[in-house]
Design an enzyme around this catalytic site. Sequence first.
Site, PDB file in Angstrom:
ATOM      1  N   CYS A   1      66.188  61.460  18.107  1.00  0.00           N
ATOM      2  CA  CYS A   1      65.045  60.570  18.308  1.00  0.00           C
ATOM      3  C   CYS A   1      64.190  61.081  19.469  1.00  0.00           C
ATOM      4  O   CYS A   1      64.720  61.594  20.454  1.00  0.00           O
ATOM      5  CB  CYS A   1      65.558  59.172  18.619  1.00  0.00           C
ATOM      6  SG  CYS A   1      64.251  57.973  18.969  1.00  0.00           S
ATOM      7  N   ASP A   2      62.866  60.871  19.354  1.00  0.00           N
ATOM      8  CA  ASP A   2      61.979  61.372  20.410  1.00  0.00           C
ATOM      9  C   ASP A   2      61.679  60.335  21.490  1.00  0.00           C
ATOM     10  O   ASP A   2      61.033  60.653  22.475  1.00  0.00           O
ATOM     11  CB  ASP A   2      60.666  61.881  19.803  1.00  0.00           C
ATOM     12  CG  ASP A   2      59.809  60.764  19.225  1.00  0.00           C
ATOM     13  OD1 ASP A   2      60.334  59.647  19.040  1.00  0.00           O
ATOM     14  OD2 ASP A   2      58.632  61.014  18.936  1.00  0.00           O
TER      15      ASP A   2
ATOM     16  N   ARG B   1      50.875  47.012  14.761  1.00  0.00           N
ATOM     17  CA  ARG B   1      50.962  48.430  15.144  1.00  0.00           C
ATOM     18  C   ARG B   1      50.630  49.350  13.954  1.00  0.00           C
ATOM     19  O   ARG B   1      49.986  50.385  14.123  1.00  0.00           O
ATOM     20  CB  ARG B   1      52.389  48.705  15.656  1.00  0.00           C
ATOM     21  CG  ARG B   1      52.680  50.141  15.980  1.00  0.00           C
ATOM     22  CD  ARG B   1      52.189  50.562  17.346  1.00  0.00           C
ATOM     23  NE  ARG B   1      52.381  51.999  17.496  1.00  0.00           N
ATOM     24  CZ  ARG B   1      51.446  52.863  17.850  1.00  0.00           C
ATOM     25  NH1 ARG B   1      50.233  52.458  18.136  1.00  0.00           N
ATOM     26  NH2 ARG B   1      51.699  54.142  17.956  1.00  0.00           N
TER      27      ARG B   1
ATOM     28  N   ASN C   1      62.884  57.651  10.742  1.00  0.00           N
ATOM     29  CA  ASN C   1      63.320  56.327  11.174  1.00  0.00           C
ATOM     30  C   ASN C   1      63.733  55.468   9.976  1.00  0.00           C
ATOM     31  O   ASN C   1      63.393  55.799   8.850  1.00  0.00           O
ATOM     32  CB  ASN C   1      62.178  55.642  11.938  1.00  0.00           C
ATOM     33  CG  ASN C   1      62.212  55.991  13.407  1.00  0.00           C
ATOM     34  OD1 ASN C   1      63.276  56.125  14.005  1.00  0.00           O
ATOM     35  ND2 ASN C   1      61.035  56.160  14.002  1.00  0.00           N
TER      36      ASN C   1
ATOM     37  N   ARG D   1      55.055  49.850   5.915  1.00  0.00           N
ATOM     38  CA  ARG D   1      55.274  49.545   7.334  1.00  0.00           C
ATOM     39  C   ARG D   1      54.483  48.296   7.734  1.00  0.00           C
ATOM     40  O   ARG D   1      54.975  47.447   8.486  1.00  0.00           O
ATOM     41  CB  ARG D   1      54.845  50.733   8.209  1.00  0.00           C
ATOM     42  CG  ARG D   1      54.936  50.404   9.693  1.00  0.00           C
ATOM     43  CD  ARG D   1      54.579  51.567  10.590  1.00  0.00           C
ATOM     44  NE  ARG D   1      54.623  51.142  11.977  1.00  0.00           N
ATOM     45  CZ  ARG D   1      54.486  51.953  13.015  1.00  0.00           C
ATOM     46  NH1 ARG D   1      54.298  53.242  12.829  1.00  0.00           N
ATOM     47  NH2 ARG D   1      54.535  51.500  14.252  1.00  0.00           N
TER      48      ARG D   1
ATOM     49  N   HIS E   1      67.314  53.573  19.777  1.00  0.00           N
ATOM     50  CA  HIS E   1      66.350  52.547  20.184  1.00  0.00           C
ATOM     51  C   HIS E   1      67.061  51.368  20.859  1.00  0.00           C
ATOM     52  O   HIS E   1      66.581  50.237  20.788  1.00  0.00           O
ATOM     53  CB  HIS E   1      65.513  52.057  18.992  1.00  0.00           C
ATOM     54  CG  HIS E   1      64.510  53.054  18.524  1.00  0.00           C
ATOM     55  ND1 HIS E   1      63.632  52.810  17.497  1.00  0.00           N
ATOM     56  CD2 HIS E   1      64.240  54.320  18.939  1.00  0.00           C
ATOM     57  CE1 HIS E   1      62.866  53.870  17.306  1.00  0.00           C
ATOM     58  NE2 HIS E   1      63.226  54.805  18.164  1.00  0.00           N
TER      59      HIS E   1
ATOM     60  N   TYR F   1      62.586  50.056  23.761  1.00  0.00           N
ATOM     61  CA  TYR F   1      62.754  49.222  22.563  1.00  0.00           C
ATOM     62  C   TYR F   1      63.591  47.978  22.836  1.00  0.00           C
ATOM     63  O   TYR F   1      63.611  47.059  22.021  1.00  0.00           O
ATOM     64  CB  TYR F   1      63.389  50.031  21.428  1.00  0.00           C
ATOM     65  CG  TYR F   1      62.394  50.887  20.687  1.00  0.00           C
ATOM     66  CD1 TYR F   1      61.758  50.424  19.536  1.00  0.00           C
ATOM     67  CD2 TYR F   1      62.062  52.161  21.138  1.00  0.00           C
ATOM     68  CE1 TYR F   1      60.837  51.199  18.863  1.00  0.00           C
ATOM     69  CE2 TYR F   1      61.143  52.945  20.475  1.00  0.00           C
ATOM     70  CZ  TYR F   1      60.526  52.455  19.332  1.00  0.00           C
ATOM     71  OH  TYR F   1      59.610  53.228  18.677  1.00  0.00           O
TER      72      TYR F   1
END
Length: 442
Positions: free
Chosen positions: A169-170, A285, A147, A93, A200, A265
């Site tokens: 999705c949350d 992030r 994701n 990531r 998103h 997003y």
Amino acid sequence: MRKFSVLIAGGGSTYTPGIVMMLLENQDKFPIRTLKFYDNDPERQDIIAKACEIIVKEKAPEIEFLATTDPEAAFTDVDFVMAHIRVGKYKMRELDEKIPLQHGVVGQETCGPGGIAYGMRSISGVLELVDYMERYSPNAWMLNYSNPAAIVAEATRRLCPNSKILNICDMPVAIESRLVEVLGLQSRKDMNVRYYGLNHFGWWTDIRDNEGNDLMPQLKKYVAENGYAVEGSVDNQHVDPSWDVTYRKAKDLYALDPETLPNTYLKYYYYPDYVVEHSDKNFTRANEVMAGRETQVFTACRQIVSNQTMEGSELEVDEHATYIVDLARALAYNTYERMLLIVKNNGAIRNFDHTAMVEIPCLVGANGPEPLVMGDIPQFQKGLMEQQVSVEKLVVEAWIEHSYQKLWQAMTLSRTVPSAKVAKELMDDLIEANKEYWPELH
């Protein structure tokens, strides 16, 4: 009441303890007989699993617990697979975020080139889980919140169209929880929403209370001034400084279309220049999560194992993850719960690609989701969505065909990338970084 066997795929995730505690708090609504963890990283899972086993013993000793890296043991005799895997973990990531930023492009986990890179890794991981589930528990449902959900959903539509997998999705849940705080309501269940888009990448068009009163004017006034920032919010999932900036930026997203309320997003697509300008190329992030959540959760789990009790632990119940229980209950008990899911469009958005995987409200019962018709959508959103869904489809085609050309096209088409030249340069860097994860492209 029937009790269920649940498998959490991604047992070593930092989100797993909060989800376990949430499941245990909802035993009256969704009773569990067996709780299993599956992960392909035994060391990482072991720390989380040992702590969760103690939590289960203290809160619900009647539940049988198993943590394993053996697919057959994990997937045999399960009713629900709750999947939240991260192929390549936070190390990859970090590269997803930092490589695009080196080229002056948005570096984000699920949006732009970083999301494409993550998607190219996630497809094989999720397909492997589906294969295990169908082999060992063919009647089970997979509730996937791995994701990037949009690319994963398109891949499963193409490659296993008859599988019992639901992608959810949350993020809309988190935003709706903030809207509840703005309105002074008790719960998201006090609102009925209309929403459309891609994962998103969507918009709320109508929000009413259970008596049918229109809540949009009050919400629009608030968002125009504050975005989704709420002083003293009880949201314990999105507390890092970067999230506060994201919630406040929703004010500028709203200004572009004051008829709807935007998903946060969209800032990566409306204001990519702003995002790059305000990004720290050396501490993204991913670093924030590794220094924060990752460290906190693993420290708390080690403490539980050391003390052999969860008493005094800093682990928190993942309250907003109750949407997972709502979805499982809807499938198990035919409740026809209204939920936002990522499903094949099939005419629900009339003037949009019928094969697209769209995020819209559905009624969920024992046979799965029944999408609600959203009708025609405006030209602005339609144009944005057509561009983005084409990116997602090209990524999946590139993965299936091992096509360098199609991945380059996908990168070039993303609104976050300024030119085909930049797309090619950063894609070549991502190919190098992802050699052990992606198919070999030619």
